[in-house]
Design a protein around this motif. Structure first.
Motif, mmCIF file in Angstrom:
data_model
loop_
_atom_site.group_PDB
_atom_site.id
_atom_site.type_symbol
_atom_site.label_atom_id
_atom_site.label_comp_id
_atom_site.label_asym_id
_atom_site.label_seq_id
_atom_site.Cartn_x
_atom_site.Cartn_y
_atom_site.Cartn_z
ATOM 1 N N ALA A 181 -1.388 0.495 -3.023
ATOM 2 C CA ALA A 181 -2.170 0.626 -1.798
ATOM 3 C C ALA A 181 -1.493 1.557 -0.798
ATOM 4 O O ALA A 181 -2.162 2.346 -0.115
ATOM 5 C CB ALA A 181 -2.391 -0.746 -1.170
ATOM 6 N N VAL A 182 -0.177 1.489 -0.708
ATOM 7 C CA VAL A 182 0.553 2.358 0.212
ATOM 8 C C VAL A 182 0.356 3.829 -0.191
ATOM 9 O O VAL A 182 0.051 4.677 0.654
ATOM 10 C CB VAL A 182 2.049 1.993 0.236
ATOM 11 N N ALA A 183 0.517 4.114 -1.477
ATOM 12 C CA ALA A 183 0.328 5.490 -1.957
ATOM 13 C C ALA A 183 -1.130 5.913 -1.818
ATOM 14 O O ALA A 183 -1.423 7.057 -1.442
ATOM 15 C CB ALA A 183 0.779 5.603 -3.410
ATOM 16 N N GLY A 184 -2.068 5.004 -2.111
ATOM 17 C CA GLY A 184 -3.483 5.329 -1.985
ATOM 18 C C GLY A 184 -3.856 5.678 -0.560
ATOM 19 O O GLY A 184 -4.619 6.622 -0.315
ATOM 20 N N ALA A 185 -3.332 4.907 0.400
ATOM 21 C CA ALA A 185 -3.594 5.193 1.811
ATOM 22 C C ALA A 185 -3.060 6.567 2.187
ATOM 23 O O ALA A 185 -3.696 7.316 2.944
ATOM 24 C CB ALA A 185 -2.966 4.110 2.685
ATOM 25 N N LYS A 189 -5.524 9.615 3.420
ATOM 26 C CA LYS A 189 -5.314 10.214 4.739
ATOM 27 C C LYS A 189 -5.139 11.723 4.625
ATOM 28 O O LYS A 189 -5.664 12.489 5.448
ATOM 29 C CB LYS A 189 -4.084 9.589 5.391
ATOM 30 N N LEU A 190 -4.413 12.160 3.601
ATOM 31 C CA LEU A 190 -4.191 13.588 3.379
ATOM 32 C C LEU A 190 -5.519 14.333 3.213
ATOM 33 O O LEU A 190 -5.654 15.492 3.628
ATOM 34 C CB LEU A 190 -3.324 13.767 2.126
ATOM 35 N N LEU A 191 -6.522 13.657 2.642
ATOM 36 C CA LEU A 191 -7.826 14.278 2.375
ATOM 37 C C LEU A 191 -8.867 13.922 3.428
ATOM 38 O O LEU A 191 -10.035 14.316 3.299
ATOM 39 C CB LEU A 191 -8.323 13.839 0.994
ATOM 40 N N GLY A 192 -8.469 13.160 4.447
ATOM 41 C CA GLY A 192 -9.410 12.785 5.482
ATOM 42 C C GLY A 192 -10.429 11.765 5.035
ATOM 43 O O GLY A 192 -11.557 11.719 5.555
ATOM 44 N N LEU A 193 -10.054 10.899 4.088
ATOM 45 C CA LEU A 193 -10.968 9.894 3.541
ATOM 46 C C LEU A 193 -10.573 8.506 4.034
ATOM 47 O O LEU A 193 -9.389 8.199 4.146
ATOM 48 C CB LEU A 193 -10.936 9.918 2.012
ATOM 49 N N PRO A 194 -11.555 7.642 4.296
ATOM 50 C CA PRO A 194 -11.214 6.261 4.672
ATOM 51 C C PRO A 194 -10.655 5.497 3.478
ATOM 52 O O PRO A 194 -11.111 5.679 2.345
ATOM 53 C CB PRO A 194 -12.553 5.682 5.139
ATOM 54 N N PHE A 195 -9.680 4.648 3.745
ATOM 55 C CA PHE A 195 -9.046 3.872 2.676
ATOM 56 C C PHE A 195 -8.945 2.417 3.098
ATOM 57 O O PHE A 195 -8.515 2.104 4.214
ATOM 58 C CB PHE A 195 -7.642 4.393 2.366
ATOM 59 N N THR A 196 -9.327 1.521 2.189
ATOM 60 C CA THR A 196 -9.231 0.086 2.449
ATOM 61 C C THR A 196 -8.585 -0.612 1.258
ATOM 62 O O THR A 196 -9.004 -0.416 0.117
ATOM 63 C CB THR A 196 -10.620 -0.539 2.678
ATOM 64 N N ALA A 241 -0.883 0.280 6.832
ATOM 65 C CA ALA A 241 -1.345 0.797 8.124
ATOM 66 C C ALA A 241 -0.559 2.040 8.536
ATOM 67 O O ALA A 241 -1.130 2.991 9.087
ATOM 68 C CB ALA A 241 -1.226 -0.289 9.188
ATOM 69 N N ASP A 242 0.732 2.049 8.276
ATOM 70 C CA ASP A 242 1.561 3.207 8.627
ATOM 71 C C ASP A 242 1.108 4.470 7.912
ATOM 72 O O ASP A 242 1.287 5.586 8.416
ATOM 73 C CB ASP A 242 3.030 2.932 8.289
ATOM 74 N N GLU A 243 0.529 4.311 6.724
ATOM 75 C CA GLU A 243 0.037 5.456 5.967
ATOM 76 C C GLU A 243 -1.427 5.787 6.300
ATOM 77 O O GLU A 243 -2.046 6.615 5.642
ATOM 78 C CB GLU A 243 0.177 5.212 4.464
ATOM 79 N N GLY A 244 -1.969 5.126 7.306
ATOM 80 C CA GLY A 244 -3.319 5.453 7.749
ATOM 81 C C GLY A 244 -4.423 4.643 7.109
ATOM 82 O O GLY A 244 -5.612 4.920 7.325
ATOM 83 N N GLY A 245 -4.063 3.619 6.319
ATOM 84 C CA GLY A 245 -5.073 2.816 5.646
ATOM 85 C C GLY A 245 -5.443 1.561 6.415
ATOM 86 O O GLY A 245 -4.775 1.169 7.378
#
Length: 361
Positions: A88-92, A96-103, A119-123
């Protein structure tokens, strides 16, 4: 972004994903001195320095590239994962790098430290409504309702890694060992979660004709050792592993027994003891799965010593100790779970001093 042709977006997205991280610089190869084992050199490949802090980074990177190239992830696709861990951390990070929402749909007892890393990775994360065994299917349904992509690391990581056309972890290991006294390892040691890493390593060794053998270490309650030993491809224990990142209650699709030479069962308390020894004696602050690998490395080194053979053994550092400060590195937490590492710590200390390994180990 919507005016960009889908193929142009896909090509740029794959370029961004591939360009993330250290580029051509391999993760470090750390020597582990063991004076009692003359002729046996031990190394740990430190995957904890990867951008998301875990070896799962390589798997998720390949999965994103595969899904983008296959049209499963587009410029507006939300991405979902069924875990609160390293995937999940890597997925987030990649979303984020591609501007896509991640849950991430996470099990109820996911530690706050892991949720903070997502959360720190933008997810984002949401608590699963189903028990842990059903979180995969729950997340698949959530993704389908949202028109999103389900990052199914258990089913898809091995296939994505098989199609990865960049340098592999084995390429890095062999390049780094070229200048060492024993440049072709006798063994490479890893754990198995999805099975994708062991499949990648084993296929590479066979494809290139290397004499190196592959050993998989397996914690308590995991299905991989009994499945490998019995040849039963659908073996299941029904019990979750207590060692994060490795071990599964059932054999996952990415586990390829035919490329594995040996599976070594490891008691959970031995994994903790070995993790602690790496911290105190070698200054390597790695997670409990790396402790599992160290126990397996000692088992193999003892076999080599008994046979009078020499060579090198390489194991993987899957992640750092940081996420486990309040769990595996706390004596009270271990006691509450019946994990007593002290007897195994004595075995490890004796082995480092004399090269003698317990016959039951």
């Amino acid at each position: 972004m919507s005016a960009v042709h889908p193929n142009a977006w896909a090509a740029e997205a794959i370029r961004r994903v591939r360009a993330d991280g250290p580029g051509s610089v391999p993760t470090p190869l750390r020597a582990l001195p063991m004076p009692a084992l003359e002729g046996v050199d031990i190394y740990f490949k430190d995957e904890s320095v990867l951008p998301s802090g875990s070896m799962k980074y390589r798997l998720v990177r390949a999965m994103f590239c595969h899904a983008i190239a296959s049209g499963e992830i587009a410029a507006d696709t939300p991405v979902f994962a069924a875990t609160g861990g390293a995937v999940a951390v890597a997925g987030a990070r990649f979303a984020k790098l591609l501007g896509l929402p991640f849950t991430a749909v996470v099990p109820a007892k996911t530690p706050a430290t892991l949720l903070a890393r997502i959360a720190d990775e933008g997810g984002q994360w949401q608590m699963a409504q189903q028990p842990p065994a059903a979180v995969q299917e729950e997340t698949r349904a959530v993704a389908a309702r949202s028109g999103g992509y389900f990052l199914d690391h258990f089913s898809d990581a091995e296939r994505a890694m098989a199609g990865w056309d960049g340098p592999t972890i084995v390429d890095e290991i062999f390049a780094q060992l070229k200048s060492e006294p024993r440049p072709v390892p006798e063994w490479i040691v890893t754990g198995a979660g999805t099975g994708a890493t062991s499949a990648t390593i084993g296929r590479h060794l066979r494809r290139h004709g290397h004499p190196t053998r592959l050993a998989v270490v397996d914690p308590e309650h995991s299905a991989y050792f009994p499945a490998w030993a019995s040849g039963c491809g659908d073996y299941a224990t029904g019990m979750p592993s207590r060692i994060p990142g490795i071990g599964r209650p059932r054999v996952e699709p990415g586990f390829i027994p035919g490329v594995i030479n040996l599976v070594i069962p490891v008691p959970d308390a031995a994994s903790v003891a070995a993790m602690r020894r790496l911290h105190t004696e070698a200054g390597i602050e790695a997670g409990p799965a790396t402790g599992t690998s160290l126990w397996g490395v000692c088992h193999l080194a003892a076999r080599m010593r008994a046979a009078g053979s020499s060579g090198s053994v390489v194991a993987l550092i899957g992640d750092s100790a940081e996420p486990y400060r309040e769990t595996f590195l706390r004596a009270e937490w271990l006691r509450a779970r019946g994990l007593d590492p002290e007897p195994y710590e004595a075995d490890l200390a004796r082995f480092a001093r004399t090269g003698e390994w317990p016959t039951a180990g």
